[in-house]
Design a protein around this motif. Structure first.
Motif, PDB file in Angstrom:
ATOM      1  N   ALA A   1      -2.884   9.739 -16.792  1.00  8.14           N
ATOM      2  CA  ALA A   1      -3.516   9.444 -18.075  1.00  8.14           C
ATOM      3  C   ALA A   1      -3.536   7.944 -18.329  1.00  8.14           C
ATOM      4  N   VAL A   2      -2.501   7.248 -17.872  1.00 10.41           N
ATOM      5  CA  VAL A   2      -2.423   5.800 -18.024  1.00 10.41           C
ATOM      6  C   VAL A   2      -3.243   5.100 -16.947  1.00 10.41           C
ATOM      7  N   GLN A   3      -3.148   5.594 -15.733  1.00  7.61           N
ATOM      8  CA  GLN A   3      -3.797   4.947 -14.596  1.00  7.61           C
ATOM      9  C   GLN A   3      -5.319   5.026 -14.661  1.00  7.61           C
ATOM     10  N   GLY A   4      -5.870   6.123 -15.194  1.00 11.09           N
ATOM     11  CA  GLY A   4      -7.318   6.245 -15.179  1.00 11.09           C
ATOM     12  C   GLY A   4      -7.899   7.169 -16.222  1.00 11.09           C
ATOM     13  N   GLY A   5      -7.155   7.463 -17.279  1.00 12.73           N
ATOM     14  CA  GLY A   5      -7.655   8.412 -18.269  1.00 12.73           C
ATOM     15  C   GLY A   5      -7.899   9.780 -17.667  1.00 12.73           C
ATOM     16  N   ASP A   6      -7.092  10.103 -16.653  1.00 12.43           N
ATOM     17  CA  ASP A   6      -7.281  11.325 -15.868  1.00 12.43           C
ATOM     18  C   ASP A   6      -6.474  12.456 -16.502  1.00 12.43           C
ATOM     19  N   ALA A   7      -7.030  13.030 -17.562  1.00 16.46           N
ATOM     20  CA  ALA A   7      -6.361  14.100 -18.296  1.00 16.46           C
ATOM     21  C   ALA A   7      -7.411  14.861 -19.100  1.00 16.46           C
ATOM     22  N   VAL A   8      -7.052  16.042 -19.551  1.00 15.49           N
ATOM     23  CA  VAL A   8      -7.931  16.841 -20.410  1.00 15.49           C
ATOM     24  C   VAL A   8      -7.169  17.172 -21.688  1.00 15.49           C
ATOM     25  N   TRP A   9      -7.908  17.541 -22.741  1.00 21.77           N
ATOM     26  CA  TRP A   9      -7.218  17.722 -24.022  1.00 21.77           C
ATOM     27  C   TRP A   9      -7.927  18.736 -24.914  1.00 21.77           C
ATOM     28  N   GLU A  10      -7.200  19.184 -25.922  1.00 19.04           N
ATOM     29  CA  GLU A  10      -7.713  20.072 -26.964  1.00 19.04           C
ATOM     30  C   GLU A  10      -7.032  19.745 -28.294  1.00 19.04           C
ATOM     31  N   GLY A  11      -7.713  20.103 -29.384  1.00 14.69           N
ATOM     32  CA  GLY A  11      -7.117  19.999 -30.711  1.00 14.69           C
ATOM     33  C   GLY A  11      -6.955  21.392 -31.306  1.00 14.69           C
ATOM     34  N   LEU A  12      -5.870  21.614 -32.017  1.00 20.04           N
ATOM     35  CA  LEU A  12      -5.608  22.904 -32.671  1.00 20.04           C
ATOM     36  C   LEU A  12      -5.312  22.677 -34.144  1.00 20.04           C
ATOM     37  N   ARG A  13      -5.687  23.675 -34.968  1.00 19.95           N
ATOM     38  CA  ARG A  13      -5.317  23.617 -36.391  1.00 19.95           C
ATOM     39  C   ARG A  13      -4.500  24.835 -36.767  1.00 19.95           C
ATOM     40  N   VAL A  14      -3.500  24.583 -37.611  1.00 19.21           N
ATOM     41  CA  VAL A  14      -2.594  25.630 -38.070  1.00 19.21           C
ATOM     42  C   VAL A  14      -2.851  25.896 -39.547  1.00 19.21           C
ATOM     43  N   TYR A  15      -3.096  27.174 -39.885  1.00 21.87           N
ATOM     44  CA  TYR A  15      -3.355  27.583 -41.255  1.00 21.87           C
ATOM     45  C   TYR A  15      -2.397  28.711 -41.643  1.00 21.87           C
ATOM     46  N   ASP A  16      -1.510  28.448 -42.548  1.00 22.61           N
ATOM     47  CA  ASP A  16      -0.665  29.490 -43.144  1.00 22.61           C
ATOM     48  C   ASP A  16      -0.094  30.450 -42.095  1.00 22.61           C
ATOM     49  N   GLY A  17       0.572  29.889 -41.092  1.00 19.99           N
ATOM     50  CA  GLY A  17       1.245  30.711 -40.092  1.00 19.99           C
ATOM     51  C   GLY A  17       0.356  31.219 -38.977  1.00 19.99           C
ATOM     52  N   ARG A  18      -0.883  30.683 -38.864  1.00 23.49           N
ATOM     53  CA  ARG A  18      -1.794  31.111 -37.805  1.00 23.49           C
ATOM     54  C   ARG A  18      -2.442  29.898 -37.153  1.00 23.49           C
ATOM     55  N   ILE A  19      -2.690  30.000 -35.861  1.00 26.15           N
ATOM     56  CA  ILE A  19      -3.410  28.949 -35.139  1.00 26.15           C
ATOM     57  C   ILE A  19      -4.835  29.437 -34.928  1.00 26.15           C
ATOM     58  N   PHE A  20      -5.781  28.739 -35.538  1.00 18.63           N
ATOM     59  CA  PHE A  20      -7.166  29.175 -35.513  1.00 18.63           C
ATOM     60  C   PHE A  20      -7.814  28.856 -34.157  1.00 18.63           C
ATOM     61  N   ASN A  21      -8.515  29.854 -33.609  1.00 22.03           N
ATOM     62  CA  ASN A  21      -9.239  29.689 -32.337  1.00 22.03           C
ATOM     63  C   ASN A  21      -8.328  29.241 -31.193  1.00 22.03           C
ATOM     64  N   LEU A  22      -7.091  29.695 -31.190  1.00 19.57           N
ATOM     65  CA  LEU A  22      -6.157  29.278 -30.145  1.00 19.57           C
ATOM     66  C   LEU A  22      -6.648  29.665 -28.754  1.00 19.57           C
ATOM     67  N   GLU A  23      -7.052  30.895 -28.574  1.00 18.44           N
ATOM     68  CA  GLU A  23      -7.440  31.381 -27.237  1.00 18.44           C
ATOM     69  C   GLU A  23      -8.601  30.585 -26.638  1.00 18.44           C
ATOM     70  N   PRO A  24      -9.715  30.394 -27.363  1.00 15.63           N
ATOM     71  CA  PRO A  24     -10.803  29.618 -26.760  1.00 15.63           C
ATOM     72  C   PRO A  24     -10.423  28.170 -26.451  1.00 15.63           C
ATOM     73  N   HIS A  25      -9.569  27.594 -27.272  1.00 19.44           N
ATOM     74  CA  HIS A  25      -9.125  26.223 -26.997  1.00 19.44           C
ATOM     75  C   HIS A  25      -8.312  26.163 -25.702  1.00 19.44           C
ATOM     76  N   LEU A  26      -7.382  27.080 -25.545  1.00 12.96           N
ATOM     77  CA  LEU A  26      -6.542  27.067 -24.345  1.00 12.96           C
ATOM     78  C   LEU A  26      -7.346  27.415 -23.099  1.00 12.96           C
ATOM     79  N   GLN A  27      -8.318  28.299 -23.264  1.00 13.72           N
ATOM     80  CA  GLN A  27      -9.168  28.629 -22.123  1.00 13.72           C
ATOM     81  C   GLN A  27      -9.989  27.411 -21.700  1.00 13.72           C
ATOM     82  N   ARG A  28     -10.492  26.664 -22.677  1.00 17.38           N
ATOM     83  CA  ARG A  28     -11.272  25.466 -22.337  1.00 17.38           C
ATOM     84  C   ARG A  28     -10.388  24.392 -21.702  1.00 17.38           C
ATOM     85  N   LEU A  29      -9.141  24.309 -22.155  1.00 22.17           N
ATOM     86  CA  LEU A  29      -8.216  23.360 -21.534  1.00 22.17           C
ATOM     87  C   LEU A  29      -8.036  23.685 -20.061  1.00 22.17           C
ATOM     88  N   GLN A  30      -7.831  24.952 -19.766  1.00 19.21           N
ATOM     89  CA  GLN A  30      -7.674  25.361 -18.375  1.00 19.21           C
ATOM     90  C   GLN A  30      -8.969  25.173 -17.584  1.00 19.21           C
TER      91      GLN A  30
END
Length: 565
Positions: A293-322
């Motif tokens: 990540a430092v040497q060449g920006g060689d990494a992938v990422w996702e953002g998640l939001r937490v609402y009242d004890g739940r993570i919205f759209n967690l599965e599609p985010h993690l699938q896209r990360l993979q």
């Protein structure tokens, strides 16, 4: 009236003597050089010093007497400066620290241990760090007055750091502190002939700031690695420690003081961050300089939001990360179950269940040598999870009621034949450059066109417009097909709002009835002005508001439940 007692607790070779000379130059200060040295040496008969007997004649070996008569004794000046070495505090009644301002002076082991073989044996104990840490913790626990000073920062900007130290203590800075007379001093300890000879040639900090560090012998580098975490734990609390050293060298501390920008949310000052396979405090959350990540920006990422004890759209985010990691040919990609567990553990450790945004980064990992070549990545990928208290509408996001202004960027969105935007990578210069343009123009973000001149997305979000009651969004040929974008499209179908996905020109955006952006962090944000053109009536439109309302409802019931903690 009792004097202000400054109890300096220093590691060896940390500029404690120059600091003593600096305070001795004040018109209102008396200094004492290591009053507990004889006590320490008497406890360690194995420490052979050529001045041993002379020291015992000049100082009491009884710590209680030293504390009563010198440290807490009478003083004919308003300020008493006591130069002390951390290792001399062993088996000591430290209750006197409650009546002092305790100034901890620390230096990097890299600079410290290089000089050990010259005058003292190299050991963990000799660094004094094992003594300093519990003393610092004592001050924190009992709320004794204290501050931490880093010798490297003192050496880089002595005036700025001295001003800051004086401010912390509650005394005025005096310009006389910047210099002292050459030669031996009447208040020097009897050991000065053996330790201070080179320092006696100096008349101020200038002569000390140009010195290069000594070579660290290979046989001592293991010791440096062993004690460095202790030094780092102390140094993170130092005055000015969060400023880069080049800023200190440029005199920024002198010019501007030590005030640092406030965090958007002060609760994030002590969050625990997931690095690799463990949770660490924010100030220690880091990767190696050899990480991809430092040497060449060689990494992938996702953002998640937490609402009242739940993570919205967690599965599609993690699938896209993979999916992104697979497209980048990462080795050793962690499973979705592993990532979920890390996410849940991070939330639990921080006590987070609502109003939270998380940034997940998966780096290709550390390299064996500096290079862009993935063949040097032999340690496997590294997962980073940064959790933050970040309300949807807050200091770090957008105004989803009043809306925002956009401009059009001069540079184009990457086409798939260059870098496919469906790989959610961290090499974001294509996005950062238009964001700089937006900042300079006073806009929230910048619209990015594709290479044929059609609208793609903004530098950070997907885009929608409304025209004559029809919801339109650009094809995801050049842009990332966001999860929030997909949710909005589903909502449009559910609400029976006509939906069209096609190429859209910039002029169509300029003349739209409504416009809004979509993204995980900011949800749906109305756009009220683009390139100086007012969108619709210049306020949030009715279609936008309907979709926003439905999106809010879905975040209340949808998503992956967070296990109880």
């Amino acid at each position: 009236m009792a004097p202000i007692r400054i109890n300096l607790i220093a590691t060896p070779r940390s500029m404690s003597t120059p600091l003593m000379y600096s305070f001795a130059s004040r018109t209102d200060c008396k200094v004492v050089d290591e009053p507990l040295y004889a006590y320490h040496l008497a406890r360690h008969p194995e420490l052979q010093r050529p001045y041993r007997e002379e020291l015992f004649k000049s100082q009491s070996t009884n710590a209680a007497d030293v504390i009563r008569d010198i440290i807490l004794g009478p003083c004919d000046k308003p300020v008493l400066f006591l130069k002390q070495i951390a290792k001399q505090f062993e088996q000591l009644d430290t209750s006197f620290m409650a009546e002092c301002f305790n100034l901890f002076l620390v230096r990097s082991p890299v600079d410290m241990v290089a000089k050990f073989d010259k005058n003292a044996p190299a050991s963990v104990e000799e660094t004094g760090l094992t003594n300093m840490l519990p003393l610092l913790h004592l001050c924190q626990q009992k709320e004794y007055k204290h501050a931490v000073l880093d010798a490297d920062l003192l050496q880089s900007d002595p005036e700025g750091m001295l001003k800051s130290v004086c401010l912390e203590i509650g005394i005025e800075f005096q310009a006389e502190m910047m210099s002292w007379p050459a030669g031996p001093k009447p208040y020097d300890g009897v050991w000065a002939y053996y330790w201070y000879t080179s320092l006696h040639k100096s008349t101020g900090f200038e002569a000390l700031s140009s010195k290069l560090p000594s070579v660290v012998p290979a046989k001592l580098r293991g010791l440096v690695s062993l004690v460095f975490p202790m030094y780092q734990a102390i140094r993170t609390l130092a005055l000015g420690a969060k400023l880069p050293l080049h800023s200190v060298q440029a005199g920024h501390i002198s010019d501007h003081g030590l005030s640092l920008p406030a965090l958007p949310d002060k609760r994030n000052a002590d969050v625990l961050v997931w690095v690799g396979s463990q949770l660490v405090p924010r100030e220690y959350a880091a990767v190696s300089v050899f990480d991809s990540a430092v040497q060449g920006g060689d990494a992938v990422w996702e953002g998640l939001r937490v609402y009242d004890g739940r993570i919205f759209n967690l599965e599609p985010h993690l699938q896209r990360l993979q999916d992104s990691a697979k497209a980048m040919a990462f080795a050793d990609i962690p499973s979705i179950d592993f990532i979920k567990n890390a996410v849940f553990r991070t939330l639990a450790a921080n006590g987070m269940r609502d109003g939270v945004h998380m940034r997940l980064t998966l780096s290709r990992g550390e390299k064996t040598t500096s290079s862009m070549n993935p063949s040097f990545n032999v340690y496997g990928s590294k997962l980073l999870i940064v959790p933050e208290w970040k309300p949807v509408e807050g200091a770090a996001t957008y105004d989803n009621s009043k809306g925002v202004t956009l401009i059009t960027a001069s540079n184009r969105r990457n086409p798939p034949q260059c870098v496919d935007s469906k790989i959610h990578h961290t090499n974001l210069i294509n996005n950062i450059l238009p964001k700089i343009q937006a900042n300079l123009a006073g806009a929230a973000d910048a619209i990015m066109l594709d290479t044929e001149g059609f609208v793609s997305e903004t530098n950070a979000t997907n885009l929608f417009i409304v025209k004559h009651g029809v919801l339109l969004t650009p094809h995801a040929d050049f842009c990332l097909p966001g999860t929030t974008r997909r949710t909005v499209m589903d909502i449009a179908v559910a609400l029976e709002i006509p939906l069209v996905e096609r190429r859209i020109s910039l002029s169509e955006f300029h003349s739209a009835d409504e416009c809004f952006t979509t993204g995980t962090m900011g949800e749906l944000t109305p756009v009220v002005c683009i390139d100086g053109r007012t969108i619709g009536d210049g306020v949030r439109g009715s279609v936008t508001e309907r979709i926003q309302s439905e999106y809010k409802e879905r975040t209340k019931t949808g998503g992956t439940p967070i296990p109880e903690f």
